[in-house]
Scaffold this motif. Structure first.
Motif, PDB file in Angstrom:
ATOM      1  N   TYR A 269      -2.285   2.474  -4.784  1.00  0.00           N
ATOM      2  CA  TYR A 269      -1.862   2.383  -3.396  1.00  0.00           C
ATOM      3  C   TYR A 269      -2.889   3.112  -2.546  1.00  0.00           C
ATOM      4  N   SER A 270      -2.852   2.873  -1.240  1.00  0.00           N
ATOM      5  CA  SER A 270      -3.836   3.487  -0.367  1.00  0.00           C
ATOM      6  C   SER A 270      -3.155   3.938   0.922  1.00  0.00           C
ATOM      7  N   HIS A 271      -3.126   5.238   1.124  1.00  0.00           N
ATOM      8  CA  HIS A 271      -2.568   5.772   2.366  1.00  0.00           C
ATOM      9  C   HIS A 271      -3.441   5.359   3.550  1.00  0.00           C
TER      10      HIS A 271
ATOM     11  N   ASN B 208       0.807  -1.215   0.000  1.00  0.00           N
ATOM     12  CA  ASN B 208       0.000   0.000   0.000  1.00  0.00           C
ATOM     13  C   ASN B 208       0.842   1.267   0.000  1.00  0.00           C
ATOM     14  N   SER B 209       2.146   1.136  -0.250  1.00  0.00           N
ATOM     15  CA  SER B 209       3.027   2.302  -0.316  1.00  0.00           C
ATOM     16  C   SER B 209       2.910   2.966  -1.682  1.00  0.00           C
ATOM     17  N   PRO B 210       3.148   4.286  -1.746  1.00  0.00           N
ATOM     18  CA  PRO B 210       3.128   4.936  -3.053  1.00  0.00           C
ATOM     19  C   PRO B 210       4.274   4.418  -3.921  1.00  0.00           C
ATOM     20  N   PRO B 211       4.047   4.325  -5.210  1.00  0.00           N
ATOM     21  CA  PRO B 211       5.093   3.812  -6.091  1.00  0.00           C
ATOM     22  C   PRO B 211       6.204   4.844  -6.259  1.00  0.00           C
ATOM     23  N   PRO B 212       7.395   4.387  -6.657  1.00  0.00           N
ATOM     24  CA  PRO B 212       8.468   5.357  -6.932  1.00  0.00           C
ATOM     25  C   PRO B 212       8.098   6.179  -8.164  1.00  0.00           C
ATOM     26  N   PRO B 213       8.691   7.342  -8.296  1.00  0.00           N
ATOM     27  CA  PRO B 213       8.362   8.156  -9.477  1.00  0.00           C
ATOM     28  C   PRO B 213       8.721   7.417 -10.757  1.00  0.00           C
TER      29      PRO B 213
END
Length: 169
Positions: free
Chosen positions: A118-120, A97-102
């Motif tokens: 992803y979901s904070h 659920n982490s944001p992906p890398p740029p």
């Protein structure tokens, strides 16, 4: 002249049906809003409203706003699972659920794939679940007051009542 009259009647009947359906839907929505089922969650975290005693478990439940059972359900672990397994599940769900890398710079003419979801919110629930389980484990590791090695109680005063009394208070 009967054709325009029939058309007007059709429009009026259709409008009446539409208004009746709209009013009925509004009434049902109002009833749904006011309905409070018995034993329902009713706005608080599951089981937190029932944590009203002074026990340590209820105190932890109120602090973390989550029951131990809910935390285990979020992390998909059982009550008797070791801490290592709980941490493995936590790390997997946290990373999922982490944001992906740029993304890298796109090559002209190449289609850019959509970024992974992803979901904070879910990530924060996973963190809170791990904290709740760790708090429960810390309480379980601490010896209770009845099993600790407390110093022996002071000896009872002597049977003679003529001795001086302690007036330290």
């Amino acid at each position: 002249m009967s054709s325009p009259k029939a058309l007007v009647q059709l429009v009026v009947i259709g409008a009446q049906s539409f208004v009746k359906a709209f009013v009925a839907a509004g009434r049902q929505a109002h009833r749904n809003i006011q309905h409070r089922p018995e034993g329902g969650i009713s706005g608080d975290a599951a089981g937190v409203g029932n944590a009203t005693t002074g026990s340590i478990t209820d105190k932890i439940t109120r602090e973390h706003r989550m029951t131990a059972e809910e935390a285990r359900m979020i992390l998909n672990v059982k009550k008797d699972d070791p801490l290592e397994r709980i941490l493995q599940h936590y790390q997997h769900l946290f990373k999922a659920n982490s944001p992906p890398p740029p993304p890298p710079k796109p090559v002209p003419g190449q289609r850019v794939p959509p970024p992974p979801a992803y979901s904070h919110y879910l990530q924060s629930k996973v963190v809170r679940a791990r904290e709740r389980i760790e708090a429960e484990l810390k309480v379980g590791e601490q010896p209770s007051a009845s099993t600790t090695d407390a110093p022996p109680p002071p000896p009872p005063p002597s049977s003679s009542s003529s001795g001086p009394k302690d007036q330290s208070s």
